[in-house]
Design an enzyme around this catalytic site. Structure first.
Site, PDB file in Angstrom:
ATOM      1  N   LYS A  44       0.817  -1.168  -0.013  1.00  0.00           N
ATOM      2  CA  LYS A  44      -0.030   0.013   0.143  1.00  0.00           C
ATOM      3  C   LYS A  44       1.000   1.218  -0.086  1.00  0.00           C
ATOM      4  CE  LYS A  44      -3.606   2.896   0.531  1.00  0.00           C
ATOM      5  NZ  LYS A  44      -4.534   3.053  -0.576  1.00  0.00           N
ATOM      6  N   CYS A 130      -2.506   9.698  -6.819  1.00  0.00           N
ATOM      7  CA  CYS A 130      -3.832   9.262  -5.847  1.00  0.00           C
ATOM      8  C   CYS A 130      -4.900  10.351  -6.166  1.00  0.00           C
ATOM      9  CB  CYS A 130      -3.305   9.250  -4.510  1.00  0.00           C
ATOM     10  SG  CYS A 130      -4.667   8.563  -3.450  1.00  0.00           S
TER      11      CYS A 130
END
Ligand code: SIN
Length: 310
Positions: A44, A130
């Site tokens: 992650k 992101c």
């Protein structure tokens, strides 16, 4: 028949792995990937401090697709560096990927320095894409900032580094971004992150809570955009920058198409979330059946060899 592939100087027994954000937030999830047929894992995306991310519900599935506005929930860089140290000690012949980012340029430098000074010398993916951090634009859409960050990073960073890019939709953007990326000794480019700021409605309401329901789209519906980006960068970047193809993979055929467009490794996001790590055994079997049909014995037989004529 072999699915072996390389990213920079690292070799992998297979060409499929998770996409960052999926099945990779905790040591238990990473362990499940290590035990699966996946080539390796990427963590992650880590930030300097742990983050809770955006309010729930923040992920919604619709058919083979998803929308998420997770907002980079993660355990913090120290957690992932410690996890990688353990995985490297227990699997000395395997290479792994650490994904990192931060919310401001100076913090990106701080986290890159932190990794640089750590005992981890493996592959690093700088996430420039992101779409879900409230109030923060996707760095990969700001070409000047991207170049400034890479200039700064490559002034000291000497381990294998890749960047995770957002999808681009205009040929001039493929050209401009490729021109920037070609200035640096990047090990790889990963295309694409989710298609940012979609809106999925059920009945008369949005399906996720953050950002008035806006979120990154993933799954089967983004495959064609992903393939176009993989192909665009494969045909524009220096040959020593490998491409990782991400987006819309639900079958061995999808993996095959990413490889045909020039990917050296293919990442699985939404479908992994829906099916779990057992998906890698299925994808491997399906990809091998297609290779068998075409008479290919290794991915080098067809990687990048998309025909431009019909
Ligand atoms: C998220 O945590 O919001 C998803 C990760 C990403 O899109 O980079």
């Amino acid at each position: 028949m072999t699915l072996k592939t390389n990213i920079g100087n690292d070799s992998f027994d297979s060409c499929m792995m998770n996409a960052s954000g999926v099945w990779c937030s905790t040591v238990d999830e990473l362990e499940a990937l290590v035990k699966s047929k996946a080539a390796t894992f990427v963590t992650k995306t880590a930030t300097l401090a742990p983050r809770e991310g955006n309010p729930l519900p923040r992920v919604h599935h619709f058919g083979p697709n998803s929308i998420n506005s997770s907002g980079l929930p993660n355990e913090g860089i120290d957690y992932y560096l410690a996890a990688l140290a353990n995985f490297e000690a227990t699997h000395p012949n395997r290479a792994f990927f650490l994904s990192v980012t931060e919310l401001a340029e100076d913090q990106i430098e701080t986290i890159m320095q932190r990794v640089h000074q750590s005992d981890y010398h493996g592959l690093v993916e700088l996430n420039l894409s992101c779409p879900n951090v409230i109030g923060k634009p996707q760095v990969g859409y700001d070409f000047e900032t991207t170049a400034r960050i890479l200039d700064r990073t490559f002034s000291y960073f000497d381990q294998p580094l890749g960047v995770k890019l957002p999808p681009y939709f205009d040929v001039s953007h493929f050209d401009q971004m490729a021109e920037i990326l070609n200035r640096y000794p990047l090990t790889y480019v990963n295309s694409i992150n989710s298609i940012g700021n979609g809106l999925v409605i059920e009945q008369d309401a949005v399906t996720i809570a953050p950002k008035q329901g806006y979120g990154g789209l993933g799954g089967a519906m983004i495959k064609q955009t992903a393939l176009a980006n993989v192909r665009a960068f494969y045909t524009r970047l220096k040959s020593d920058i490998a491409i990782i193809g991400t987006g819309g993979v639900t079958s061995g055929r999808d993996v095959f198409e990413h490889l045909l467009c020039g990917a050296s490794m293919v990442q699985v996001g939404t479908a992994l979330l829906q099916e779990g790590p057992a998906i890698f055994a299925r994808l491997e079997e399906e990809l091998k059946a297609i290779m068998d049909e075409y008479g290919y014995t290794s991915i080098d037989d067809f990687k990048g060899k998309l025909k431009n004529t019909i």
